[in-house]
Write a protein that holds these residues in place. Structure first.
Motif, PDB file in Angstrom:
ATOM      1  N   LEU A 110       1.100  -0.862  -0.013  1.00 36.16           N
ATOM      2  CA  LEU A 110       0.074   0.034   0.080  1.00 36.16           C
ATOM      3  C   LEU A 110       0.809   1.621  -0.038  1.00 36.16           C
ATOM      4  O   LEU A 110       0.709   2.546  -0.785  1.00 36.16           O
ATOM      5  N   LEU A 111       2.226   1.562   0.603  1.00 34.96           N
ATOM      6  CA  LEU A 111       3.057   2.410   1.010  1.00 34.96           C
ATOM      7  C   LEU A 111       3.897   2.665  -0.826  1.00 34.96           C
ATOM      8  O   LEU A 111       3.679   3.873  -1.069  1.00 34.96           O
ATOM      9  N   THR A 112       3.901   1.633  -1.318  1.00 35.47           N
ATOM     10  CA  THR A 112       4.394   1.874  -2.791  1.00 35.47           C
ATOM     11  C   THR A 112       3.658   2.186  -3.964  1.00 35.47           C
ATOM     12  O   THR A 112       4.017   3.427  -4.259  1.00 35.47           O
ATOM     13  N   TYR A 113       2.350   1.770  -3.754  1.00 37.94           N
ATOM     14  CA  TYR A 113       1.670   2.463  -4.434  1.00 37.94           C
ATOM     15  C   TYR A 113       1.208   3.703  -3.907  1.00 37.94           C
ATOM     16  O   TYR A 113       0.988   4.093  -5.611  1.00 37.94           O
ATOM     17  N   LEU A 114       1.133   4.206  -2.914  1.00 36.86           N
ATOM     18  CA  LEU A 114       0.417   5.476  -2.643  1.00 36.86           C
ATOM     19  C   LEU A 114       2.057   6.441  -3.184  1.00 36.86           C
ATOM     20  O   LEU A 114       1.412   7.310  -3.756  1.00 36.86           O
ATOM     21  N   LYS A 115       2.786   5.598  -3.634  1.00 37.15           N
ATOM     22  CA  LYS A 115       4.209   6.706  -3.359  1.00 37.15           C
ATOM     23  C   LYS A 115       4.246   7.341  -4.658  1.00 37.15           C
ATOM     24  O   LYS A 115       4.692   8.143  -5.193  1.00 37.15           O
ATOM     25  N   HIS A 116       3.500   6.214  -5.329  1.00 42.70           N
ATOM     26  CA  HIS A 116       2.872   6.763  -7.133  1.00 42.70           C
ATOM     27  C   HIS A 116       1.794   6.926  -7.590  1.00 42.70           C
ATOM     28  O   HIS A 116       1.659   7.132  -9.042  1.00 42.70           O
TER      29      HIS A 116
END
Length: 131
Positions: free
Chosen positions: A80-86
């Motif tokens: 989820l964090l990886t997704y949010l950063k992009h």
């Protein structure tokens, strides 16, 4: 007096160091909130990232979203964090809206199709669901 630490990735611990050893080696700031060490880029969480977006939501929505994210397993939180950063602002707000309307436990990939397409742990989650 300031105390300086370096993060030992191998042992996953903070180690005291002097400022000269750190000079020109890292460009991160380490700061402390309460008893928790927060090291940007090392122990970020989706909640840290989303903090600036919570001002657009009601207190009840924020509480529910925080509770939902804290209940996710760590691999799902990392994804989820990886997704949010992009994501752009509109995609993040859509995900938050989707999460705020969930009344039972679901994975983010179950409630937001855009996240499902980009989830880095999708195969792991599917295996868990099939068990």
């Amino acid at each position: 007096m300031h105390r300086y630490f370096k993060y030992d990735k191998k042992n996953k611990k903070l180690q005291p160091t002097n400022p000269e050893d750190l000079k020109n080696k890292i460009n991160l700031y380490t700061y402390i909130i309460g008893d928790n060490f927060k090291i940007p880029g090392i122990n970020d969480s989706p909640l840290d990232f989303l903090d600036t977006y919570f001002k657009y939501l009601s207190d009840a929505e924020v509480f529910m979203i925080k509770d939902y994210i804290e209940e996710l397993d760590s691999t799902c939180q990392d994804s989820l964090l990886t997704y949010l950063k992009h994501c752009n602002h509109k995609q993040i707000m859509k995900l938050l809206e989707d999460i705020s309307q969930v009344f039972d436990y679901s994975y983010p990939c179950d409630i937001n199709p855009n996240f499902a397409k980009n989830c880095t742990n999708r195969s792991i989650c599917l295996e868990k669901k099939l068990r």
